[in-house]
Scaffold this motif. Structure first.
Motif, PDB file in Angstrom:
ATOM      1  N   ARG A  73       0.956  -1.047  -0.139  1.00  0.00           N
ATOM      2  CA  ARG A  73      -0.301  -0.037  -0.074  1.00  0.00           C
ATOM      3  C   ARG A  73       1.012   1.253  -0.090  1.00  0.00           C
ATOM      4  O   ARG A  73       1.493   1.067   1.026  1.00  0.00           O
ATOM      5  N   LEU A  74      -0.023   1.970  -0.913  1.00  0.00           N
ATOM      6  CA  LEU A  74       1.499   3.495  -1.445  1.00  0.00           C
ATOM      7  C   LEU A  74       1.105   4.567  -0.321  1.00  0.00           C
ATOM      8  O   LEU A  74      -0.617   4.820  -0.820  1.00  0.00           O
ATOM      9  N   HIS A  75       1.324   5.241   0.173  1.00  0.00           N
ATOM     10  CA  HIS A  75       1.132   6.620   0.676  1.00  0.00           C
ATOM     11  C   HIS A  75       1.979   7.945  -0.142  1.00  0.00           C
ATOM     12  O   HIS A  75       2.276   7.895  -0.078  1.00  0.00           O
ATOM     13  N   VAL A  76       1.029   9.086  -0.202  1.00  0.00           N
ATOM     14  CA  VAL A  76       1.468  10.792  -0.301  1.00  0.00           C
ATOM     15  C   VAL A  76       0.938  11.042   0.616  1.00  0.00           C
ATOM     16  O   VAL A  76      -0.772  11.275   0.491  1.00  0.00           O
ATOM     17  N   PHE A  77       2.049  11.496   1.417  1.00  0.00           N
ATOM     18  CA  PHE A  77       1.283  12.420   2.860  1.00  0.00           C
ATOM     19  C   PHE A  77       2.322  14.197   2.653  1.00  0.00           C
ATOM     20  O   PHE A  77       3.454  14.282   2.596  1.00  0.00           O
ATOM     21  N   GLY A  78       1.289  15.440   2.371  1.00  0.00           N
ATOM     22  CA  GLY A  78       1.598  16.128   1.766  1.00  0.00           C
ATOM     23  C   GLY A  78       1.300  16.954   2.699  1.00  0.00           C
ATOM     24  O   GLY A  78       0.343  17.170   2.934  1.00  0.00           O
ATOM     25  N   ASN A  79       2.357  18.585   2.410  1.00  0.00           N
ATOM     26  CA  ASN A  79       2.490  19.184   3.385  1.00  0.00           C
ATOM     27  C   ASN A  79       2.791  21.263   2.869  1.00  0.00           C
ATOM     28  O   ASN A  79       3.595  20.926   2.432  1.00  0.00           O
ATOM     29  N   ASP A  80       1.599  21.196   1.363  1.00  0.00           N
ATOM     30  CA  ASP A  80       2.086  22.106   0.853  1.00  0.00           C
ATOM     31  C   ASP A  80       2.477  24.092   0.689  1.00  0.00           C
ATOM     32  O   ASP A  80       3.467  24.044   0.591  1.00  0.00           O
ATOM     33  N   ALA A  81       1.792  23.710   1.544  1.00  0.00           N
ATOM     34  CA  ALA A  81       2.311  25.506   2.902  1.00  0.00           C
ATOM     35  C   ALA A  81       3.542  25.073   3.071  1.00  0.00           C
ATOM     36  O   ALA A  81       3.744  26.436   3.272  1.00  0.00           O
ATOM     37  N   GLN A  82       4.111  24.032   3.755  1.00  0.00           N
ATOM     38  CA  GLN A  82       5.847  23.851   4.283  1.00  0.00           C
ATOM     39  C   GLN A  82       6.703  23.081   3.098  1.00  0.00           C
ATOM     40  O   GLN A  82       7.903  23.262   3.669  1.00  0.00           O
ATOM     41  N   GLY A  83       6.266  23.426   2.011  1.00  0.00           N
ATOM     42  CA  GLY A  83       6.400  22.575   0.993  1.00  0.00           C
ATOM     43  C   GLY A  83       7.324  21.394   0.950  1.00  0.00           C
ATOM     44  O   GLY A  83       8.519  20.889   0.748  1.00  0.00           O
ATOM     45  N   GLN A  84       6.857  20.500   1.630  1.00  0.00           N
ATOM     46  CA  GLN A  84       6.701  19.494   2.128  1.00  0.00           C
ATOM     47  C   GLN A  84       5.999  17.899   2.175  1.00  0.00           C
ATOM     48  O   GLN A  84       4.965  18.621   1.526  1.00  0.00           O
ATOM     49  N   VAL A  85       6.606  16.571   1.060  1.00  0.00           N
ATOM     50  CA  VAL A  85       5.695  15.798   1.011  1.00  0.00           C
ATOM     51  C   VAL A  85       7.024  14.581   1.465  1.00  0.00           C
ATOM     52  O   VAL A  85       8.073  14.350   1.486  1.00  0.00           O
ATOM     53  N   LEU A  86       5.715  13.348   2.286  1.00  0.00           N
ATOM     54  CA  LEU A  86       6.582  11.966   2.497  1.00  0.00           C
ATOM     55  C   LEU A  86       5.450  11.071   2.037  1.00  0.00           C
ATOM     56  O   LEU A  86       4.272  10.654   1.860  1.00  0.00           O
ATOM     57  N   LEU A  87       6.484   9.777   0.726  1.00  0.00           N
ATOM     58  CA  LEU A  87       6.093   8.862   0.448  1.00  0.00           C
ATOM     59  C   LEU A  87       6.887   8.230   1.351  1.00  0.00           C
ATOM     60  O   LEU A  87       6.925   7.742   2.289  1.00  0.00           O
ATOM     61  N   ALA A  88       5.425   6.587   1.391  1.00  0.00           N
ATOM     62  CA  ALA A  88       5.693   6.074   2.032  1.00  0.00           C
ATOM     63  C   ALA A  88       4.893   4.806   2.165  1.00  0.00           C
ATOM     64  O   ALA A  88       4.128   4.781   1.352  1.00  0.00           O
ATOM     65  N   ALA A  89       5.722   3.315   2.457  1.00  0.00           N
ATOM     66  CA  ALA A  89       4.885   2.076   1.852  1.00  0.00           C
ATOM     67  C   ALA A  89       4.956   1.101   3.009  1.00  0.00           C
ATOM     68  O   ALA A  89       5.762   1.167   3.316  1.00  0.00           O
TER      69      ALA A  89
END
Length: 305
Positions: free
Chosen positions: A264-280
């Motif tokens: 299972r793949l996840h995309v956790f993002g915070n565009d306001a902070q300019g960061q994203v975390l990909l997870a599996a």
């Protein structure tokens, strides 16, 4: 018509035992095993390999190379669960979801290299994003993963299950982990990634994470675009699921998919902070090892001459 003969070389290790258990009750194959007294006899092993239609190698790297060198029957096909051949140009990489035609390539291959557990998650996350141009090939990539202790080898399993070891261990601190070339090649990275693995005080299951900074990505890339890219890449895939975006997800359980062959793949993002975390999240003994080997075996049986 005779059944295809499948020989598991190294069926007493963690992965080999899992594969043997999965295949033991099947009626469509003949499962070949050696008596315990003969398992370490090179001549007996070579005879068994050369009498098989498909040999599954669950061996250390050097032993896997020796096993392949002992094959003189050109009809024998091989799935190697070690890391000995994962970047070898003459071997087909055994990740069916790698591309639209990869499953077909595996089905007709004579030599298939089963992916490593950690690379399965990293490549599944990164390859579509790099191919779509959303992540540059020279991105300074850092990959972190925690696995159950079953991924750390038989000695570690025995220590944990005897109560002699507990807690979390981070390793690969020489930055020479054998999975790095595999991740770099099959994800399509132009530069060597950092890879920091660890294992915890539980038997199986992986959480792998990859942080990205939007300021280092092409203009216009957002969390939504990354999510959409992965969803499109794995639309209809039986063993890869892209989780829907959810602000309610506050933690990931590495054991969530234990006993399954999915990732299972996840995309956790915070565009306001300019960061994203990909997870599996996936089972290191499922899609990360034995499940992947059986998936590849079934493809090869479909393509059996």
């Amino acid at each position: 018509m005779s059944k295809p003969v499948v020989f598991i070389d190294g069926d007493q290790g963690t992965t080999g035992l899992q594969i043997h258990a999965r295949l033991g009750g099947r009626q469509d194959i003949e499962l070949l095993t050696l008596p315990e007294a003969l398992r370490k006899d090179p001549a007996q092993r070579a005879e068994a390999i050369n009498s098989a239609d498909i040999a599954v190698l669950c061996l250390p790297d050097d032993a896997a190379r020796e096993a392949v060198a002992s094959i003189h029957n050109p009809a024998v096909r091989v799935i190697d669960a070690s890391s000995a051949h994962r970047v070898h140009p003459d071997w087909v990489y055994g990740l069916p979801e790698l591309s639209a035609d990869q499953a077909e390539r595996i089905a007709h291959a004579s030599r298939v290299s089963n992916p490593g557990c950690y690379p399965t998650g990293a490549i599944a996350l990164l390859r579509p994003l790099l191919q779509a141009g959303l992540v540059p090939a020279d991105y300074p990539m850092a990959i972190h993963a925690i696995s159950g202790y079953s991924g750390a080898g038989r000695a570690t399993v025995e220590r944990h299950e005897a109560g002699e070891e507990s807690g979390v261990r981070v390793y690969g601190l020489s930055l020479e982990h054998k999975h790095v070339p595999e991740i770099q090649q099959w994800a399509g990275l132009g530069t060597r990634p950092f890879f920091v693995p660890g294992y915890g005080n539980y038997r199986q299951g992986i959480v792998l994470t990859i942080p990205l900074m939007f300021r280092l990505l092409p203009a216009g890339v957002t969390t939504e675009r990354l999510q959409q890219c992965l969803e499109q890449a794995y639309q209809g895939a039986a063993h890869v699921q892209v989780a829907a975006p959810s602000s309610q997800v506050s933690q990931l359980d590495p054991e969530a998919l234990n006993g399954t062959d999915g990732v299972r793949l996840h995309v956790f993002g915070n565009d306001a902070q300019g960061q994203v975390l990909l997870a599996a999240v996936f089972d290191n003994l499922g899609k990360g090892a034995a499940g992947a080997a059986v998936q590849n075996l079934d493809l090869m049986l479909m393509g059996q001459p």
